[in-house]
Write an enzyme that holds these catalytic residues in place. Sequence first.
Site, PDB file in Angstrom:
ATOM      1  N   LYS A  37      40.720 -27.188  -9.459  1.00  0.00           N
ATOM      2  CA  LYS A  37      40.848 -25.756  -9.128  1.00  0.00           C
ATOM      3  C   LYS A  37      42.316 -25.373  -8.999  1.00  0.00           C
ATOM      4  CE  LYS A  37      36.462 -26.355  -6.801  1.00  0.00           C
ATOM      5  NZ  LYS A  37      35.829 -26.766  -5.533  1.00  0.00           N
ATOM      6  N   HIS A  77      28.446 -40.548  -5.912  1.00  0.00           N
ATOM      7  CA  HIS A  77      29.686 -39.847  -5.560  1.00  0.00           C
ATOM      8  C   HIS A  77      30.612 -40.659  -4.668  1.00  0.00           C
ATOM      9  CE1 HIS A  77      28.310 -35.819  -6.989  1.00  0.00           C
ATOM     10  NE2 HIS A  77      27.123 -36.344  -6.725  1.00  0.00           N
ATOM     11  N   THR A 133      37.599 -32.332  -6.822  1.00  0.00           N
ATOM     12  CA  THR A 133      37.370 -31.150  -7.653  1.00  0.00           C
ATOM     13  C   THR A 133      38.385 -30.074  -7.278  1.00  0.00           C
ATOM     14  OG1 THR A 133      35.626 -30.620  -6.063  1.00  0.00           O
ATOM     15  CG2 THR A 133      34.929 -31.448  -8.208  1.00  0.00           C
ATOM     16  N   LYS A 155      41.372 -29.948   2.096  1.00  0.00           N
ATOM     17  CA  LYS A 155      40.210 -30.791   1.834  1.00  0.00           C
ATOM     18  C   LYS A 155      39.750 -31.336   3.181  1.00  0.00           C
ATOM     19  CE  LYS A 155      42.928 -33.360  -0.918  1.00  0.00           C
ATOM     20  NZ  LYS A 155      42.163 -33.576  -2.116  1.00  0.00           N
ATOM     21  N   ARG A 156      38.557 -31.963   3.223  1.00  0.00           N
ATOM     22  CA  ARG A 156      38.124 -32.600   4.456  1.00  0.00           C
ATOM     23  C   ARG A 156      39.213 -33.555   4.949  1.00  0.00           C
ATOM     24  NH1 ARG A 156      32.647 -31.621   6.303  1.00  0.00           N
ATOM     25  NH2 ARG A 156      32.994 -33.385   7.660  1.00  0.00           N
ATOM     26  N   LYS A 194      42.046 -39.821   2.351  1.00  0.00           N
ATOM     27  CA  LYS A 194      42.713 -38.705   1.668  1.00  0.00           C
ATOM     28  C   LYS A 194      44.182 -38.583   2.094  1.00  0.00           C
ATOM     29  CE  LYS A 194      38.340 -36.074   1.310  1.00  0.00           C
ATOM     30  NZ  LYS A 194      38.077 -35.797  -0.114  1.00  0.00           N
TER      31      LYS A 194
HETATM   32  C1  26Q Z   1      24.929 -39.160   4.238  1.00  0.00           C
HETATM   33  C2  26Q Z   1      24.020 -39.652   5.143  1.00  0.00           C
HETATM   34  C3  26Q Z   1      23.860 -39.053   6.375  1.00  0.00           C
HETATM   35  C4  26Q Z   1      24.603 -37.918   6.676  1.00  0.00           C
HETATM   36  C5  26Q Z   1      25.503 -37.416   5.772  1.00  0.00           C
HETATM   37  C6  26Q Z   1      25.677 -38.035   4.555  1.00  0.00           C
HETATM   38  C7  26Q Z   1      26.645 -37.499   3.586  1.00  0.00           C
HETATM   39  C8  26Q Z   1      26.797 -36.130   3.400  1.00  0.00           C
HETATM   40  C9  26Q Z   1      27.716 -35.642   2.500  1.00  0.00           C
HETATM   41  C10 26Q Z   1      27.419 -38.352   2.816  1.00  0.00           C
HETATM   42  C11 26Q Z   1      28.336 -37.851   1.905  1.00  0.00           C
HETATM   43  C12 26Q Z   1      28.492 -36.479   1.735  1.00  0.00           C
HETATM   44  C13 26Q Z   1      29.449 -35.876   0.794  1.00  0.00           C
HETATM   45  C14 26Q Z   1      30.166 -36.572  -0.070  1.00  0.00           C
HETATM   46  C15 26Q Z   1      31.126 -35.908  -0.959  1.00  0.00           C
HETATM   47  O1  26Q Z   1      31.403 -34.734  -0.844  1.00  0.00           O
HETATM   48  N1  26Q Z   1      31.673 -36.653  -1.929  1.00  0.00           N
HETATM   49  C16 26Q Z   1      32.614 -36.069  -2.863  1.00  0.00           C
HETATM   50  O2  26Q Z   1      31.906 -35.632  -4.008  1.00  0.00           O
HETATM   51  C17 26Q Z   1      32.731 -34.895  -4.884  1.00  0.00           C
HETATM   52  C18 26Q Z   1      31.884 -34.385  -6.028  1.00  0.00           C
HETATM   53  O3  26Q Z   1      31.543 -35.434  -6.877  1.00  0.00           O
HETATM   54  C19 26Q Z   1      33.880 -35.760  -5.378  1.00  0.00           C
HETATM   55  O4  26Q Z   1      34.748 -34.951  -6.137  1.00  0.00           O
HETATM   56  C20 26Q Z   1      34.653 -36.376  -4.208  1.00  0.00           C
HETATM   57  O5  26Q Z   1      35.613 -37.289  -4.691  1.00  0.00           O
HETATM   58  C21 26Q Z   1      33.675 -37.075  -3.266  1.00  0.00           C
HETATM   59  O6  26Q Z   1      34.363 -37.547  -2.116  1.00  0.00           O
END
Ligand code: 26Q
Length: 826
Positions: A668, A365, A664, A556-557, A562
């Site tokens: 929506k 991702h 995503t 979004k975050r 972004k």
């Molecule tokens: C990793 C290691 C330690 C702590 C936290 C994390 C961590 C947690 C969550 C790293 C990444 C995330 C989340 C990533 C995320 O939401 N990515 C998004 O995924 C979506 C679904 O595929 C995409 O549409 C987005 O583009 C992408 O940013």
Amino acid sequence: MKKKQISDYRIASDADSIRHSFLDNLYFVQARFPEVASHNDFYLALAWTVRDRLLSNWIETASTYYRQASRSVCYLSAEYLTGPHLHNAVLSLGVEPQIRHAMAGLGLDLDDITAQEPEPGLGNGGLGRLAACYLDSLATLQIPAIGYGIRYEFGIFEQVIRHGRQVELADMWLRSGNPWEIPRPEINFEVGFGGTTKHYTDESGRYRVRWQPQRHVKGVAYDTPIPGYRVPTVNLLRLWNAQACESFNLGAFNVGDYERAVEEKIASETISKVLYPNDEPMQGKRLRLEQEYFFCACTIQDILRLLLQQNGSLDLLPEKFAIQLNDTHPAIAVVELMRLLIDVHDMAWDEAWRLVRKTVSYTNHTLLPEALETWPVELISEVLPRHLEIIYEINRRLLEKVRTRSPDDDALLARISLIDERYGRNVRMAHLATVASQHINGVANLHSRLLRDRVLRDFHTLDPERFTNITNGVTPRRFMILANPALTSLINDTIGDAWTRDLERLQELEEWADNPGFQGAWREVKLGNKQALAQTIFKTSGIEVDPATLFDCQIKRIHEYKRQHLNILHIICRYLEMKRGLHTDAPARTLLFAGKSAPGYYTAKVIIELIHTVADTVNSDPDVSDKMRIAFLPNFNVSSAEKIYPAADLSQQISTAGMEASGTGNMKFALNGALTIGTLDGANIEIRQRVGKENFFLFGLTESEVANRRAGDYRPRERYLNDQQLRSVIDALADGLFSSGDSTRFRPLIDNLLQHDHFFVLEDFSAYRACQQQVDDTWNDPTKWIRASILNTARCGWFSSDRAIKEYCERIWRVSPVPIKQNTAT
Ligand code: 26Q
């Protein structure tokens, strides 16, 4: 037990039985009578009532899967952002009219009741929500599937805004009880940590390894039903809760060392306490590694248990299960699977590896180098000493294979190795997941191409056929039918309701795009949704907005990539120009922001402050306040998202090209008839291809232009010097126009932009500004806008998560539907 013996009124779906059940639950479960019941009592009583109606289908589903022993999907994800369950369950069962009727008979309103449900915030954003959409589609498509994850006691923090700044509060979502989970204390596994490994030769002369962990934690299953839409299938989300092992403290306790005993208990339970609120980079936190291993170890033990229960042979693993890794967070599962097969079940390495490689696949991702997960070798050796040995052996074999193909290419070996030796020694989890997987996919075309060409290039050269793309999708149940009932009725009245399970049939709306009556109805629906959102904005932020204005949304975050700051710099530009008497024809806009920042992400927090200070200035300036109004909706989550998408006119998807894997939210919005202003990034590209370039506001550098700028000598300060508008924006900010004359407040942000501008905000500024002018022009031609809005909905059906899941089923998992018999009460 015969179905007849189950009280029929507990599962019957007529309004009378529902009312009967509801009062029954209020009395016997909540111990309340209506006159003194709280909103929460009503919510819980209805939740129990609806849950009962899911349970018989759930049990039927489980027993059918057990009997048929068909191949099941195990979706491993550290995050699930399901959103509230009650209304979705009602929708899936198709009992909404009866429930509304039953509640109305008691003087209650279903919408008030559903609004009571605290949402399980067990995820950060896109990745967690994607997992929830995929569970919804798996159940709707009747695919045997289990979602595995962590039952965090505290989910993503609650965001409140104080003095224009984000403050994080603990998310106590379990405070009033959770009627949607069923604890399964009998389904529990021990998980070891630390300790040492013993290498020895067994009685039959075989080389063996045994891990002797230093401590153990127990994982207990909590199951949540995942109903399919209008089908009897109810799948399972199994989340693991960490508890102290029974044996945890006996020694200490018996010798009177109560404090140590209690400390150990607390340490065990800490593992599933809290979700890490970072959605991108995060380095080396021991507890996070423990969380990842904890849920993978429970999950793999559960899968092997189910396999052995069904047919008794481990060789059948790939025939019976497809394991999907949602990013690298569960990548350690492949090592745990190897360990169990080899050390515990006595299997030879090659055979174990063959099974792993046929069972596991991996979805990536992110491409951002700083977001790729790595763990210090030192830390893994402390927490998971046996796993480190197995990782080394996987790596040894990988490097040997590479060496045979390309002798003497040390640079290649260093690049492809599971161990990154450049800054200390770190295990590259993406490499581990890749080497162990049958298929590796990205989440949008561009993203998958960049994955092949950059991040995993060497692996792609080794075996290209393992790489594929599956563009993300979103569930139309939650994000259209539930969130936008008015639009749903209009569409149903126009083309029937087949689109709810076959979303590409929204295409049938195309022929209505120019129909004045339909356009009028479409506009009315949007207006109604905007009125509702305006009320929510007023209630939560005290800002009054006019539903007749253009609702321009970026939700979004908060992240530099972004580029919320590109949006706000443009808003400042507009503001300054309006003060100078320009833009007299521009439509009035409501500029809506929402999103959380990681608590330790300094720049993201400054961006939140910036949005608020600009909002204060603009909203209180009578010269412009009927032309622009800025609102920041606090605590963006699934529930608030459901209110925003249906009310949006314009969707801002303005990330630096090449940085947003897919997005995503973009889907929506488009499905709810918003037009997109966006870059050629992630799935925006595919949305634009489908809706047509005349119905999409495109601007900005392409991904390859970004790459060239990075390679060359990009000088952001020149952009500032050469662009009059940009200069006045930056100068106003630097002079403290938005910080009561305090010129230091946004200085670091400005300096960063002028000196580095890693995300090309200044470079893209003028193109963005010009594109926003086109937005104005189109809005000023209402027929053109409405037509484009209708076409966005009509042409985005392909972005359903049902389509995405069908692709996973056919191309990756090789699983097919297993229909469940309808369990009817008579
Ligand atoms: C990793 C290691 C330690 C702590 C936290 C994390 C961590 C947690 C969550 C790293 C990444 C995330 C989340 C990533 C995320 O939401 N990515 C998004 O995924 C979506 C679904 O595929 C995409 O549409 C987005 O583009 C992408 O940013």
